[in-house]
Design a protein around this motif. Structure first.
Motif, PDB file in Angstrom:
ATOM      1  N   GLY A   1       2.534   1.679  -3.409  1.00 15.02           N
ATOM      2  CA  GLY A   1       1.440   1.936  -4.631  1.00 15.02           C
ATOM      3  C   GLY A   1       1.313   3.242  -4.632  1.00 15.02           C
ATOM      4  O   GLY A   1       1.157   3.919  -5.294  1.00 15.02           O
TER       5      GLY A   1
ATOM      6  N   LEU B   1       0.384  -1.419  -0.018  1.00 13.78           N
ATOM      7  CA  LEU B   1       0.029  -0.149  -0.106  1.00 13.78           C
ATOM      8  C   LEU B   1       1.027   1.380  -0.460  1.00 13.78           C
ATOM      9  O   LEU B   1       1.116   2.122  -0.832  1.00 13.78           O
ATOM     10  CB  LEU B   1      -0.710   0.434   1.295  1.00 13.78           C
ATOM     11  CG  LEU B   1      -2.473  -0.802   0.992  1.00 13.78           C
ATOM     12  CD1 LEU B   1      -2.880  -1.567   2.501  1.00 13.78           C
ATOM     13  CD2 LEU B   1      -2.851  -0.482   0.116  1.00 13.78           C
TER      14      LEU B   1
ATOM     15  N   PRO C   1      -7.320   1.907  -3.543  1.00 16.08           N
ATOM     16  CA  PRO C   1      -6.792   0.829  -3.995  1.00 16.08           C
ATOM     17  C   PRO C   1      -7.959  -0.143  -2.866  1.00 16.08           C
ATOM     18  O   PRO C   1      -8.956   0.043  -2.238  1.00 16.08           O
ATOM     19  CB  PRO C   1      -6.826  -0.374  -2.525  1.00 16.08           C
ATOM     20  CG  PRO C   1      -6.119   1.259  -1.327  1.00 16.08           C
ATOM     21  CD  PRO C   1      -6.288   2.959  -2.162  1.00 16.08           C
TER      22      PRO C   1
ATOM     23  N   TRP D   1      -7.064   0.144  -8.794  1.00 18.45           N
ATOM     24  CA  TRP D   1      -5.692  -0.726  -8.264  1.00 18.45           C
ATOM     25  C   TRP D   1      -6.365  -1.938  -7.463  1.00 18.45           C
ATOM     26  O   TRP D   1      -7.329  -2.154  -6.599  1.00 18.45           O
ATOM     27  CB  TRP D   1      -5.096   0.225  -7.270  1.00 18.45           C
ATOM     28  CG  TRP D   1      -3.643  -0.157  -6.171  1.00 18.45           C
ATOM     29  CD1 TRP D   1      -3.314  -1.165  -6.173  1.00 18.45           C
ATOM     30  CD2 TRP D   1      -3.359   0.481  -5.001  1.00 18.45           C
ATOM     31  NE1 TRP D   1      -2.281  -1.867  -5.321  1.00 18.45           N
ATOM     32  CE2 TRP D   1      -2.341   0.018  -4.592  1.00 18.45           C
ATOM     33  CE3 TRP D   1      -4.014   1.813  -4.705  1.00 18.45           C
ATOM     34  CZ2 TRP D   1      -1.142   0.356  -3.637  1.00 18.45           C
ATOM     35  CZ3 TRP D   1      -2.716   2.065  -3.443  1.00 18.45           C
ATOM     36  CH2 TRP D   1      -1.516   1.834  -2.744  1.00 18.45           C
TER      37      TRP D   1
END
Length: 276
Positions: A77, A74, A88, A113
């Protein structure tokens, strides 16, 4: 779209480098990151599982490696700007999840995502799913009523189904319009048979209608064949279809195939009906 996949078998995901998904990755349409869960273990044996509380067979995947792995994915990203509108979502393949359908594939394809958490053994400690459900949408997904050794095969299935729906991934943007289960005129019907050259192969000819040049008849033939295949392989789809979506010709074909319409408008099949 960005995909982060955490697994104890990164090599299982090698098929993501080939075919349609591999080409999408090469073109930059799909950013796939595969993470080895054992990177976030700190004992000499790289242990990712332990015995279940309450007893019982099998082992359960531990919270600590999963928490650290997902937190790292995470953070990476977000730093790379993958959040985007919607942020996400976590996808957890599990036999106890909701069925994976074309409709769900479309829904997932609209997210920027996806993080995948394929489990092994008896599954992941439930607290992991509950923790990340407070941060993002969680999709617990089943690809069928059977049990595999792990969730990696499900990740491959879901990824391919989602990737082919992304803009520009298929060479022909119309290719998925008539897929089985695709939204539209053929919704809830399996796709019928398809043919290509030569017109005769080992004495078997293609249906004449396909070379007639009559687009209306061709469309009707394809829909009739879709009804035939659906009736033979997935009668449950006809049983729960929306009668309002059927025209006169549809009803005639269903009658030929042994289906009858009840007082509530729904279709049921004669017990002694023979497939035409």
């Amino acid at each position: 779209m960005r995909l982060d996949i955490v697994t104890i078998f990164p090599e299982y995901l090698e098929p993501l480098n080939v075919s349609l998904v591999g080409k999408a990755r090469a073109r930059g349409q799909l950013d796939v990151r595969v993470h080895d869960l054992r990177r976030w273990t700190y004992d000499r044996h790289h242990t990712v599982d332990d015995t279940p509380y309450g007893g019982g067979p099998g082992m359960v995947m531990k919270t600590e490696p999963w928490g650290e792995a997902l937190d790292t994915a995470l953070a990476d990203g977000y730093e790379a700007g993958a959040g985007g509108p919607g942020g996400p979502a976590l996808v957890v393949p599990t036999p106890s999840g909701r069925p994976f359908t074309q409709e769900l594939a479309v829904e997932l394809s609209q997210r920027p995502w996806l993080l995948f958490a394929p489990a092994r053994y008896e599954g992941i400690d439930r607290r992991v799913v509950d923790e990340y459900a407070t941060r993002m949408p969680v999709y617990e997904v089943s690809i069928g009523d059977y049990v595999l050794a792990g969730g990696e095969a499900a990740v491959l299935v879901i990824t391919e189904a989602v990737a082919r729906l992304l803009p520009g991934v298929l060479g022909n943007a119309e290719s998925h319009r008539d897929d089985s289960f695709a939204p539209g005129a053929m919704a809830d019907l399996l796709e019928g048979p398809v043919y290509t050259k030569p017109p005769v192969w080992r004495g078997r000819e293609i249906p004449d209608v396909l070379v007639s040049g009559h687009h209306g008849r061709i469309a009707r033939w394809r829909r009739d064949e879709a009804f035939r295949r659906t009736s033979a392989h997935r009668p449950d789809l006809i049983e729960r279809c929306d009668p309002a979506a059927l025209d006169k010709k549809d009803r005639e074909m269903l009658s030929i195939l042994g289906w009858r319409q009840g007082p509530d408008g729904r279709f049921w099949r004669d017990a002694d009906a023979v497939e035409q």
